[in-house]
Scaffold this active site. Structure first.
Site, PDB file in Angstrom:
ATOM      1  N   GLN A   1      41.312  39.524  37.933  1.00  0.00           N
ATOM      2  CA  GLN A   1      41.339  40.646  38.868  1.00  0.00           C
ATOM      3  C   GLN A   1      41.378  41.945  38.067  1.00  0.00           C
ATOM      4  O   GLN A   1      41.937  42.003  36.984  1.00  0.00           O
ATOM      5  CB  GLN A   1      42.561  40.552  39.783  1.00  0.00           C
ATOM      6  CG  GLN A   1      42.613  39.275  40.596  1.00  0.00           C
ATOM      7  CD  GLN A   1      41.384  39.061  41.464  1.00  0.00           C
ATOM      8  OE1 GLN A   1      40.906  39.969  42.128  1.00  0.00           O
ATOM      9  NE2 GLN A   1      40.848  37.845  41.441  1.00  0.00           N
ATOM     10  N   GLY A   2      40.785  42.992  38.609  1.00  0.00           N
ATOM     11  CA  GLY A   2      40.810  44.291  37.948  1.00  0.00           C
ATOM     12  C   GLY A   2      39.552  44.592  37.154  1.00  0.00           C
ATOM     13  O   GLY A   2      39.467  45.625  36.499  1.00  0.00           O
ATOM     14  N   CYS A   3      38.585  43.695  37.202  1.00  0.00           N
ATOM     15  CA  CYS A   3      37.316  43.906  36.508  1.00  0.00           C
ATOM     16  C   CYS A   3      36.248  44.292  37.531  1.00  0.00           C
ATOM     17  O   CYS A   3      36.196  43.722  38.612  1.00  0.00           O
ATOM     18  CB  CYS A   3      36.879  42.639  35.782  1.00  0.00           C
ATOM     19  SG  CYS A   3      37.997  42.132  34.469  1.00  0.00           S
ATOM     20  N   ALA A   4      35.412  45.243  37.175  1.00  0.00           N
ATOM     21  CA  ALA A   4      34.321  45.636  38.065  1.00  0.00           C
ATOM     22  C   ALA A   4      33.306  44.500  38.187  1.00  0.00           C
ATOM     23  O   ALA A   4      32.735  44.277  39.249  1.00  0.00           O
ATOM     24  CB  ALA A   4      33.645  46.897  37.550  1.00  0.00           C
ATOM     25  N   SER A   5      33.088  43.782  37.111  1.00  0.00           N
ATOM     26  CA  SER A   5      32.195  42.621  37.108  1.00  0.00           C
ATOM     27  C   SER A   5      33.019  41.383  37.445  1.00  0.00           C
ATOM     28  O   SER A   5      34.242  41.409  37.410  1.00  0.00           O
ATOM     29  CB  SER A   5      31.582  42.430  35.723  1.00  0.00           C
ATOM     30  OG  SER A   5      30.924  43.587  35.307  1.00  0.00           O
TER      31      SER A   5
END
Length: 136
Positions: free
Chosen positions: A48-52
């Protein structure tokens, strides 16, 4: 001191003159990394917390930390490959002692990644640290 695999990446980055060459090298590192089997691309392994989309599958063998990872973005796959070089084979209890910010700073990543990519990289590092801590 970082692992020999990470030191090799750092030496290559020192040799490359501009960020575009370094960026291409990161992408090549990602292309060279084996893909994560689709059966492991599940919500429990998603970072979680990744744009991808990013998945990390932690493993411990003989007390040493390792992981497999994948992303739907080539630059992020390269960042996963760099993190793999930094953490793979490290004793599980030592993973949390690695100063990822300083080590990755040696590559100049801090200045050249977008804020979204930087946040995603921090999320991946935190996930690795958390997974290692839970297995130590």
């Amino acid at each position: 001191m970082a692992s020999p695999a990470f030191e090799e990446i750092a030496e290559t980055f020192d040799f490359l003159d501009d960020w575009e060459d370094r960026y291409r090298h990161v992408i090549e590192l990602g292309k060279a990394m084996p893909p994560l089997d689709d059966s492991f691309k599940v919500p429990a392994l998603k970072v979680q917390g990744c744009a991808s989309q990013v998945w990390l599958r932690p493993m411990v063998e003989d007390g040493k930390f390792d992981f497999q990872g994948d992303s739907d973005a080539m630059i992020v796959r390269g960042l996963i490959a760099i993190l793999h070089a930094l953490y793979s084979g490290v004793p599980v209890a030592e993973v949390g002692k690695i100063d990822a910010t300083a080590e990755l700073g040696r590559l100049g990543l801090n200045e050249h990644l977008s804020s979204q990519r930087s946040n995603g990289l921090r999320a991946m590092v935190q996930r690795i640290r958390d997974e290692a801590a839970s297995r130590a």
